[in-house]
Structure formats: structure tokens, C-alpha cells
Design a protein around this motif. Structure first.
Motif, PDB file in Angstrom:
ATOM      1  N   VAL A 126       3.444   4.164 -12.833  1.00  0.00           N
ATOM      2  CA  VAL A 126       2.305   5.086 -12.827  1.00  0.00           C
ATOM      3  C   VAL A 126       2.747   6.487 -13.238  1.00  0.00           C
ATOM      4  N   VAL A 127       3.925   6.890 -12.812  1.00  0.00           N
ATOM      5  CA  VAL A 127       4.428   8.237 -13.081  1.00  0.00           C
ATOM      6  C   VAL A 127       5.789   8.120 -13.774  1.00  0.00           C
ATOM      7  N   TYR A 128       5.967   8.890 -14.846  1.00  0.00           N
ATOM      8  CA  TYR A 128       7.244   8.957 -15.560  1.00  0.00           C
ATOM      9  C   TYR A 128       7.712  10.409 -15.520  1.00  0.00           C
ATOM     10  N   VAL A 129       8.800  10.654 -14.811  1.00  0.00           N
ATOM     11  CA  VAL A 129       9.263  12.020 -14.560  1.00  0.00           C
ATOM     12  C   VAL A 129      10.273  12.433 -15.630  1.00  0.00           C
TER      13      VAL A 129
ATOM     14  N   LEU B 169       0.825  -1.200   0.000  1.00  0.00           N
ATOM     15  CA  LEU B 169       0.000   0.000   0.000  1.00  0.00           C
ATOM     16  C   LEU B 169       0.864   1.256   0.000  1.00  0.00           C
ATOM     17  N   THR B 170       1.976   1.198   0.738  1.00  0.00           N
ATOM     18  CA  THR B 170       2.875   2.350   0.787  1.00  0.00           C
ATOM     19  C   THR B 170       3.475   2.634  -0.588  1.00  0.00           C
ATOM     20  N   GLN B 171       3.827   1.565  -1.306  1.00  0.00           N
ATOM     21  CA  GLN B 171       4.369   1.762  -2.653  1.00  0.00           C
ATOM     22  C   GLN B 171       3.352   2.390  -3.596  1.00  0.00           C
ATOM     23  N   CYS B 172       2.088   2.125  -3.358  1.00  0.00           N
ATOM     24  CA  CYS B 172       1.057   2.683  -4.248  1.00  0.00           C
ATOM     25  C   CYS B 172       0.768   4.140  -3.936  1.00  0.00           C
ATOM     26  N   LEU B 173       1.083   4.579  -2.745  1.00  0.00           N
ATOM     27  CA  LEU B 173       0.797   5.975  -2.385  1.00  0.00           C
ATOM     28  C   LEU B 173       1.948   6.848  -2.883  1.00  0.00           C
ATOM     29  N   ILE B 174       1.979   7.085  -4.173  1.00  0.00           N
ATOM     30  CA  ILE B 174       3.057   7.841  -4.802  1.00  0.00           C
ATOM     31  C   ILE B 174       2.677   9.309  -4.850  1.00  0.00           C
ATOM     32  N   GLN B 175       3.586  10.157  -4.428  1.00  0.00           N
ATOM     33  CA  GLN B 175       3.365  11.596  -4.522  1.00  0.00           C
ATOM     34  C   GLN B 175       4.116  12.121  -5.749  1.00  0.00           C
ATOM     35  N   ALA B 176       3.415  12.798  -6.620  1.00  0.00           N
ATOM     36  CA  ALA B 176       4.019  13.298  -7.852  1.00  0.00           C
ATOM     37  C   ALA B 176       5.044  14.377  -7.546  1.00  0.00           C
ATOM     38  N   PRO B 177       6.075  14.569  -8.396  1.00  0.00           N
ATOM     39  CA  PRO B 177       7.071  15.628  -8.157  1.00  0.00           C
ATOM     40  C   PRO B 177       6.437  17.004  -8.244  1.00  0.00           C
ATOM     41  N   SER B 178       7.022  17.928  -7.522  1.00  0.00           N
ATOM     42  CA  SER B 178       6.479  19.291  -7.482  1.00  0.00           C
ATOM     43  C   SER B 178       7.301  20.281  -8.282  1.00  0.00           C
TER      44      SER B 178
END
Length: 619
Positions: A48-51, A21-30
């Protein structure tokens, strides 16, 4: 979930579940742009996110080497595993300032907000980017804050959108609109003054042919650079909205059409010349008015092709710059595209060269019959005053009017056709070069075996030449004329020296005072100078032994083959392709072409699916 609901329904928690669950709670870069995956190919491998870690971000398929000879694979920031993803599929550039730019690789299936992407386009936060048949991303840029659009552009029913092309206005790209709203949008495009001309590749040949035929026939009242403006709009549409390999093919087709039209016009003008009429018909010299009418189509093509060449060169440089930015400068397909572009540029270059040569040919042919009067006519007519600088053509001595009439007709023609200033200067440079060489050769020939070189005749020639130079100065051509008439002026100045002063001069002093004359020319003028009955040239005028060979073998005549080379103008095109179209005639032609494209699109549809061109609702 409501408080306590989890305890009641899920049961005791497994520590491993909390890790997942912790791995799924991704915060996007700011502080960096990124792509949010909406649909992928393999859930076990997709993120999920590609920076974006650098200003340029490349999507592509993973691999250790390219398919050609085991060379290193192209650099890729994000590796995607779907089979329809190319090694280098798509490039996004996001600098410090918006907007970002997205560009598909050649042959890569890419969609932007649901529409097939063929060329580089702006990428705004919230836009959808589809790669292949499987991947769908949403572009996000937290640096933009609230500056992005409040409503995503891919939502249906977007108000105020401009249709991408006539027939497409009724397609699914504008779904969510009512039929009346679509018709109004299409009518706004068909009748609008925006400098845009949209077409599909299948209508390209008909469109280019129509523009070139209309320009060649001279129908309508287009502004002088109207054909180049319309053709540049076609080039601009291809460069911005059609697939990457389309522009080189369009340029080749466009250049061939122009060359064929120009060659046909040259043949028509040649067939009408007096020397091509049946035998027995006397040849009548061309008048300035007649040569102006004949040369107007060629001068217009020269002016339009020059501006079009500059515009196309800018687009080709943009192609090369984009390739360098993406590391594709050695790509074989790009090299082939650039080779096709070079061939098109060479054809346009050839058209300019040929129209220039034909124009100066007919102008010099007309001058040939008028120039002798500058040596023969007497400007000091009884009771008449010499005109001052800036005098009108009618105030000039009768013997000078025909020659000045040719110069005036050429000046008016270049102005009416809006010929590039560099080509105007070179046109008159060639005319003055021809006039100088022709008059100097006549001067040399007239002095052989006849009493022509004498002070009184030289003063008349000097006065005629001064009047011509003064008139050209008033027309804004003084500097060019002075440069190219220099040798004739020097020769006439020598003949204008009073006899007593000339007798005191020596060969060495004359060579110093008149350096532009060759040794053979100077000796010819001195040896035939009229000093009086029974008087020959003094021994002081004899060339020394060191120059005797140059005098005996040198040519006293000027060569017509030593004319200055034509140098094409450099710099940006003068065509106006931004802002509304203000010229009414150009706007009418733009509307006609848009409706022509509409008709061509409608002809492909079944009869019961066709629409007449919509009419804009009056304000």
C-alpha cells in the motif's frame, strides 16, 4: 460502525482476524516522502505504501540480470511485477527542498496527473503518477507540511492553467472548462509575452524551416539575436516536454538548416563579386559601405550561431549530468543520442568558422587596396594640424581615411549584429594581423633597389601609424592594435633613428634593441638604408658568421598563414529566455509562429471541427 454494531452483526472475533486487521492499519512515515498505491497489478504482491529511503528512488521490474550478456541488472528501489514495466522504468528525486523531480526512462509509459510524461517534470504532494497500464500512485511528502497545493492539480476545471500548446487547448487536458474559457486561455497563450514556443514533433520541420528562412531573407525587423532566441525556444521545448530521444534529432535538423542557409548566402555574395563578372569588365575595389552591406547577413549568422551553440552545449551537458545521476552514462541509447548531439554541435561550429573566414576575407580584401597609403601619404600637409587622440574619421589625413573607414565599418557591423565580444576581438585581431603583415611586406619590398629607407620617409610612416593607433585606441581597440602592429612599429622605429646615431650602432646592439625582427629582416633594412650618395653600410652592421646562414636563407617577408587560430567563446549563452519578451518585433514574430502552428494543427482536423484563432478579451 456505530458503537455495539460490530458485536451485533459480526459475532465472536477470531484472533487471526485481528492479526490481519493490525497489518492493514498502516501508519504512513512522518519524515520521508512516500507513494500511496491507488491501483496495482497483483493484490497479493503489491504494497500500500512505498517509502523513499534515499534521495533518488527508482521504480523498475525485478530481475537478477539485464538482457545483455548477463550483466548485473540496474539498481531499483521499488520492484513492480507488471509485464509492461521496464527494468528501469522511472526515477524520482526528492531532496531536502521541494519540489521533487520525476523523470521517465526512455520508452517507459509514464503519466503525470493523467498526462503522458515524456521529460523530467516537477512532482508535488498529491500528484498522481501512473506507471504502465496498471500502477497508479499518489505522491506524498509529510515534510512539506501545509506548503503543498490546497487543490490537486489533476482535478478538472483547474483555474488559471496555461494551455500546453495551441491545438491542445480544446483537448481533454482542459476538460471541465467551458468553450469560452478554453478560448480565452488559448488566446492568452497565442498573444502572450511569455518566452515559450510549443509545438508537436510533426510540426517541427515546418517551424524550424520558417524561422531559418525568415532569418535568411532578412524580412521583418527582428532584433539581431532574434533568430537564435526563437530557435533556442524550440530547443528548450524539446528538452522539457518532448520524449527523450527527440532533442538530438531536432539539433541535427536545426544545424543542417542553418548550414544550408549560410552556404547559400556565401554563394550569393561570391556571385556578386567583381572578379566573377564577365571578362572585360574592370574590377572595382569594394568600398567599406558596400562590404558592410554584403557581410551583414553572414555576421548575423555568426552572432546567432555562436549564441545558439553555447545554449545547445548547456543542454547537452544537462543530459550528461542527468545520465550520470541515474547511472546511465554507458547506456547505448544515451551514447547514440550524445553522438548525434556532437554531430550537430560540429555543424554549428563549422558554420561559425566559415562565416568568420568569409567575413575577414572580404574585409582584408577591401583593406588590401587602402593600406599602401600608410606608406606613401604625407600627413604633414601644408597648413593642417595633426588630429589628436579621439578625433573623428573626417578629421584624419586623407591618406588614412580609407583604411580607418574599413575598421569603422567593421566595428559598426559587429556592434549592430551584437557579435560576441570574444569574436569581435578576434575579428579585429585578424584584420590587424593582416594589416601588419601586408604593410611590413610592402616595406621590405619597397626598399629593394630603390631609395626608400631614409629618415624623412620613415618619420611620415611613423606619424601615419601613430595616428592610426590613436584612432583605434579611441575606438576601444588600442590594446589589440598595439599587439598586432608591434613588428611593423619596430621596423619603422629602426628607420626613424637619426643617421648619426644609427652609424654608431653595431649588429649585436641592434639585434638586442629590435628582437622582434628576424636576422634576415634586420640585415635587409640595414643593407638598403640610404646613408648618402656613394656610401655603403658600415662593417659594424655585418652579421657575425654564426648568423650569416640565417641571414642568407631567412625570409624577409611575413607569412599570412601564421594568423592566430579562431577560438570559440566559452561560457553561458547571452540569450534571454526568462521573463516576458520586451522587444515588440520579437513578440510579433513569436505571435506569428504560434498562429502558424495553430493553422497547421487545424488543417489536420475535419472542416466542421476547425476553429479560427481566438481573440483575447480586452481588459
Amino acid at each position: 460502525m456505530a458503537p455495539g454494531a460490530a458485536d451485533a452483526q459480526i459475532g465472536p472475533a477470531d484472533p487471526g482476524d485481528f492479526d490481519q486487521l493490525t497489518q492493514c492499519l498502516i501508519q504512513a512515515p512522518s519524515n520521508r516522502p512516500y507513494f500511496l498505491l491507488l491501483q496495482g497489478y497483483q493484490d497479493s504482491q503489491d504494497f500500500v505504501v512505498y517509502v523513499m529511503t534515499r534521495e533518488q528512488h527508482v521504480f523498475g521490474r525485478g530481475g537478477t540480470s539485464s538482457s545483455r550478456g548477463g550483466s548485473p541488472a540496474p539498481y531499483v528501489d521499488t520492484f513492480l511485477t507488471a509485464p509492461d514495466i521496464l527494468p528501469r522504468h522511472c526515477t524520482v528525486r526528492a531532496g531536502p527542498e521541494p519540489p521533487a523531480m520525476v523523470r521517465p526512462a526512455r520508452g517507459a509509459p509514464v503519466t503525470h496527473n493523467g498526462c503522458l510524461l515524456l521529460r523530467e517534470a516537477e512532482l508535488h504532494p498529491g500528484d498522481l503518477l501512473g506507471l504502465g497500464e496498471h500502477f497508479l500512485f499518489m505522491y506524498k511528502d509529510p515534510r512539506a507540511g501545509g506548503s503543498g497545493p490546497a487543490r490537486p492539480s489533476w482535478l478538472p476545471g483547474r483555474p488559471g492553467a496555461t494551455p500546453p500548446g495551441p491545438g491542445w487547448a480544446f483537448s481533454c487536458r482542459l476538460c471541465g472548462r467551458g468553450l469560452q474559457e478554453r478560448g480565452e486561455a488559448l488566446a492568452a497563450y497565442l498573444d502572450g509575452r511569455e518566452p515559450v514556443l510549443r509545438f508537436r514533433p510533426r510540426e517541427e520541420e515546418a517551424l524550424l524551416g520558417e524561422i531559418v528562412r525568415a532569418a535568411a531573407s532578412g524580412t521583418g525587423d527582428l532584433p539581431p539575436l532574434g533568430p537564435a532566441t526563437l530557435l533556442a525556444l524550440c530547443v528548450q521545448h524539446s528538452a522539457r516536454e518532448l520524449e527523450l530521444g527527440h532533442l538530438p534529432r531536432l539539433l541535427g535538423r536545426l544545424a543542417r538548416l542553418i548550414k544550408e542557409a549560410v552556404w547559400e548566402k556565401i554563394k550569393e555574395i561570391g556571385d556578386r563579386q567583381p572578379e566573377n563578372h564577365p571578362e572585360g569588365v574592370p574590377e572595382v575595389p569594394l568600398t567599406p559601405e558596400a562590404v558592410s552591406v554584403e557581410l551583414r547577413p553572414l555576421m548575423l549568422w555568426m552572432a546567432n550561431t555562436t549564441e545558439l551553440l553555447s545554449f545547445v552545449q548547456e543542454k547537452v551537458l544537462e543530459m550528461e549530468k542527468e545520465a550520470d545521476q541515474e547511472g546511465l552514462s554507458s547506456d547505448p541509447q544515451l551514447c547514440n543520442d550524445l553522438e548525434l548531439c556532437d554531430e550537430a554541435l560540429a555543424l554549428l561550429d563549422e558554420v561559425i568558422m566559415c562565416t568568420f573566414q568569409q567575413s575577414v576575407y572580404y574585409l582584408t580584401k577591401t583593406l588590401y587596396s587602402t593600406l599602401p597609403a600608410l606608406l606613401d601619404s604625407n600627413p604633414f600637409t601644408a597648413g593642417a594640424e595633426l588630429p589628436g587622440p579621439g578625433a573623428e574619421l573626417e578629421a584624419m589625413p586623407p591618406g588614412l581615411r580609407p583604411t580607418l573607414g574599413v575598421f569603422q565599418a567593421a566595428l559598426e557591423l559587429t556592434s549592430q549584429c551584437e557579435l560576441h565580444p570574444d569574436l569581435v576581438s578576434q575579428t579585429f585581431g585578424y584584420l590587424f594581423f593582416f594589416s601588419n603583415a601586408s604593410l611590413l611586406n610592402s616595406l621590405m619590398e619597397r626598399g629593394q633597389g630603390r631609395p626608400f629607407y631614409q629618415w624623412s620617409r620613415a618619420v611620415q610612416i611613423r606619424t601615419n601609424l601613430d595616428l592610426v593607433l590613436d584612432w583605434l585606441q579611441g575606438a576601444g581597440l588600442g590594446d589589440i592594435a598595439t599587439e598586432f602592429f608591434r613588428k611593423l612599429s619596430i621596423a619603422v622605429n629602426l628607420l626613424c633613428v637619426p643617421r648619426t646615431s644609427l652609424l654608431k650602432a653595431s649588429w649585436s646592439s641592434l639585434r638586442t634593441d629590435y628582437p622582434t625582427l628576424t636576422a634576415a629582416q634586420l640585415h635587409h633594412l640595414l643593407s638598403h638604408y640610404q646613408l648618402g650618395p656613394g656610401r655603403g653600410p658600415p662593417s659594424a652592421w655585418d652579421p657575425p658568421p654564426a648568423e650569416r646562414d640565417a641571414v642568407d636563407t631567412g625570409d624577409i617577408f611575413e607569412s599570412f598563414s601564421s594568423h592566430p587560430p579562431l577560438i570559440l567563446p566559452l561560457g553561458s549563452s547571452r540569450l534571454r529566455l526568462s521573463g516576458p519578451v520586451t522587444d515588440d518585433a520579437l513578440h510579433r514574430e513569436l505571435r506569428r509562429l504560434r498562429r502558424l502552428l495553430w493553422d497547421l494543427e487545424q488543417q489536420e482536423l475535419p472542416a466542421n471541427h476547425r476553429h479560427g484563432p481566438p481573440v483575447a478579451t480586452p481588459p
